[in-house]
Design a protein around this motif. Sequence first.
Motif, mmCIF file in Angstrom:
data_model
loop_
_atom_site.group_PDB
_atom_site.id
_atom_site.type_symbol
_atom_site.label_atom_id
_atom_site.label_comp_id
_atom_site.label_asym_id
_atom_site.label_seq_id
_atom_site.Cartn_x
_atom_site.Cartn_y
_atom_site.Cartn_z
ATOM 1 N N CYS A 152 -1.537 -25.019 25.189
ATOM 2 C CA CYS A 152 -2.953 -25.406 25.142
ATOM 3 C C CYS A 152 -3.364 -25.824 26.593
ATOM 4 C CB CYS A 152 -3.054 -26.783 24.092
ATOM 5 S SG CYS A 152 -2.544 -26.147 22.420
ATOM 6 N N ILE A 153 -4.568 -25.132 26.894
ATOM 7 C CA ILE A 153 -5.106 -25.696 28.213
ATOM 8 C C ILE A 153 -6.281 -26.152 27.957
ATOM 9 C CG2 ILE A 153 -5.727 -24.707 30.454
ATOM 10 C CD1 ILE A 153 -3.704 -22.494 30.213
ATOM 11 N N ASP A 154 -6.500 -27.395 27.669
ATOM 12 C CA ASP A 154 -7.838 -27.919 27.075
ATOM 13 C C ASP A 154 -8.379 -29.183 28.224
ATOM 14 O OD1 ASP A 154 -7.981 -26.427 24.834
ATOM 15 O OD2 ASP A 154 -6.518 -27.714 24.081
ATOM 16 N N SER A 155 -9.527 -29.610 27.911
ATOM 17 C CA SER A 155 -9.958 -30.867 28.756
ATOM 18 C C SER A 155 -9.433 -32.102 27.986
ATOM 19 C CB SER A 155 -11.383 -30.812 28.733
ATOM 20 O OG SER A 155 -12.059 -29.797 29.495
ATOM 21 N N THR B 286 -2.126 -41.004 33.039
ATOM 22 C CA THR B 286 -2.768 -40.229 32.036
ATOM 23 C C THR B 286 -1.401 -40.008 30.932
ATOM 24 O OG1 THR B 286 -3.857 -38.935 33.563
ATOM 25 C CG2 THR B 286 -3.200 -37.726 31.626
ATOM 26 N N GLN B 287 -1.830 -39.786 29.618
ATOM 27 C CA GLN B 287 -0.692 -39.865 28.753
ATOM 28 C C GLN B 287 -1.029 -38.559 27.681
ATOM 29 O OE1 GLN B 287 -0.969 -43.092 26.107
ATOM 30 N NE2 GLN B 287 -3.001 -43.172 26.276
ATOM 31 N N GLY B 288 0.024 -37.882 27.358
ATOM 32 C CA GLY B 288 -0.091 -36.855 26.372
ATOM 33 C C GLY B 288 0.517 -37.387 24.875
ATOM 34 N N GLN B 289 -0.038 -36.959 23.892
ATOM 35 C CA GLN B 289 0.322 -37.587 22.599
ATOM 36 C C GLN B 289 0.296 -36.582 21.608
ATOM 37 O OE1 GLN B 289 -2.330 -40.764 21.348
ATOM 38 N NE2 GLN B 289 -1.665 -42.228 22.909
ATOM 39 N N GLY B 290 1.509 -36.705 20.387
ATOM 40 C CA GLY B 290 1.452 -36.020 19.530
ATOM 41 C C GLY B 290 1.475 -36.709 18.259
ATOM 42 N N TYR B 291 0.772 -35.996 17.289
ATOM 43 C CA TYR B 291 0.410 -36.314 15.802
ATOM 44 C C TYR B 291 0.832 -35.331 14.638
ATOM 45 C CZ TYR B 291 -2.887 -38.406 19.003
ATOM 46 O OH TYR B 291 -3.572 -38.934 19.991
ATOM 47 N N THR B 292 1.234 -36.241 13.554
ATOM 48 C CA THR B 292 1.923 -35.403 12.510
ATOM 49 C C THR B 292 1.211 -34.538 11.701
ATOM 50 O OG1 THR B 292 1.907 -37.367 11.308
ATOM 51 C CG2 THR B 292 3.700 -37.237 12.406
ATOM 52 N N GLY C 247 11.675 -33.662 18.350
ATOM 53 C CA GLY C 247 11.697 -34.353 17.145
ATOM 54 C C GLY C 247 12.946 -34.375 16.562
ATOM 55 N N ALA C 248 13.903 -33.867 16.984
ATOM 56 C CA ALA C 248 15.378 -33.706 16.317
ATOM 57 C C ALA C 248 15.110 -33.344 14.826
ATOM 58 C CB ALA C 248 16.090 -35.074 16.397
ATOM 59 N N GLY C 249 14.459 -32.438 14.664
ATOM 60 C CA GLY C 249 13.981 -31.601 13.305
ATOM 61 C C GLY C 249 12.695 -31.734 12.961
ATOM 62 N N GLN C 250 11.909 -33.188 13.120
ATOM 63 C CA GLN C 250 10.728 -33.328 12.665
ATOM 64 C C GLN C 250 9.719 -32.726 13.753
ATOM 65 O OE1 GLN C 250 9.770 -37.656 12.635
ATOM 66 N NE2 GLN C 250 7.494 -37.196 11.817
ATOM 67 N N SER C 251 8.604 -32.198 13.236
ATOM 68 C CA SER C 251 7.623 -31.626 13.938
ATOM 69 C C SER C 251 6.318 -32.369 13.923
ATOM 70 C CB SER C 251 7.476 -30.023 13.474
ATOM 71 O OG SER C 251 6.996 -30.072 12.252
ATOM 72 N N ILE C 252 5.593 -31.899 14.905
ATOM 73 C CA ILE C 252 4.116 -32.588 15.133
ATOM 74 C C ILE C 252 3.211 -31.465 14.662
ATOM 75 C CG2 ILE C 252 4.514 -34.437 16.712
ATOM 76 C CD1 ILE C 252 3.261 -32.280 18.677
ATOM 77 N N SER C 253 1.912 -31.636 14.295
ATOM 78 C CA SER C 253 1.082 -30.786 14.093
ATOM 79 C C SER C 253 -0.312 -30.380 15.132
ATOM 80 C CB SER C 253 0.284 -31.229 12.662
ATOM 81 O OG SER C 253 1.402 -30.855 11.873
ATOM 82 N N SER C 254 -0.474 -31.580 15.911
ATOM 83 C CA SER C 254 -1.319 -31.516 16.941
ATOM 84 C C SER C 254 -1.277 -32.509 18.172
ATOM 85 C CB SER C 254 -2.826 -31.868 16.350
ATOM 86 O OG SER C 254 -2.589 -33.233 15.767
ATOM 87 N N ILE C 255 -1.600 -32.143 19.278
ATOM 88 C CA ILE C 255 -1.418 -32.575 20.663
ATOM 89 C C ILE C 255 -2.978 -32.867 21.374
ATOM 90 C CG2 ILE C 255 0.931 -32.005 21.093
ATOM 91 C CD1 ILE C 255 -0.123 -29.948 22.928
ATOM 92 N N ASN C 256 -2.791 -33.871 22.173
ATOM 93 C CA ASN C 256 -3.915 -34.103 22.928
ATOM 94 C C ASN C 256 -3.397 -34.716 24.338
ATOM 95 O OD1 ASN C 256 -3.844 -36.866 22.236
ATOM 96 N ND2 ASN C 256 -5.810 -36.753 21.316
ATOM 97 N N HIS C 257 -4.367 -35.001 25.370
ATOM 98 C CA HIS C 257 -3.956 -35.684 26.606
ATOM 99 C C HIS C 257 -5.161 -36.556 27.062
ATOM 100 C CE1 HIS C 257 -5.838 -33.090 29.701
ATOM 101 N NE2 HIS C 257 -5.628 -32.335 28.930
ATOM 102 N N PHE C 258 -5.211 -37.543 27.465
ATOM 103 C CA PHE C 258 -6.362 -38.285 28.089
ATOM 104 C C PHE C 258 -5.926 -39.397 29.060
ATOM 105 C CE2 PHE C 258 -5.172 -39.624 23.708
ATOM 106 C CZ PHE C 258 -4.833 -40.724 23.895
#
Length: 109
Positions: A14-17, A41-47, A68-79
């Motif tokens: 993902c190459i986003d603002s 700056t930080q990048g975050q992951g969400y379920t 996630g050792a088996g757990q996945s995320i569904s979305s990410i962002n950075h700011f």
Amino acid sequence: FANSIACVGPFLACIDSSFVCCDLPTGFGFSVQFNDLPVATQGQGYTDVACSSFLFVEFGPGTGCWNGAGQSISSINHFPAGQGRSGIDTRAAAEASTNCSSPSYFKYE
């Protein structure tokens, strides 16, 4: 990445603002790498999609890999660190697909 142990193998990018939420397709998000995050700056992951159910954070500077050792995320962002998504109505974003994007490209290794 689809790999649940490390940031290797097939991946989406993902190459986003800043603040733009990138929703990941099923089968990806078991490992996430943020490349070259600047200082404060930080990048975050969400379920969930639309970046509203927080799971993890990676702080800059540098490149960090979360798995996630088996757990996945569904979305990410950075700011910029300390700003969060407080200025974005996540419910409205989810309903209207506002402030969200799809991965920019896929690479198979």
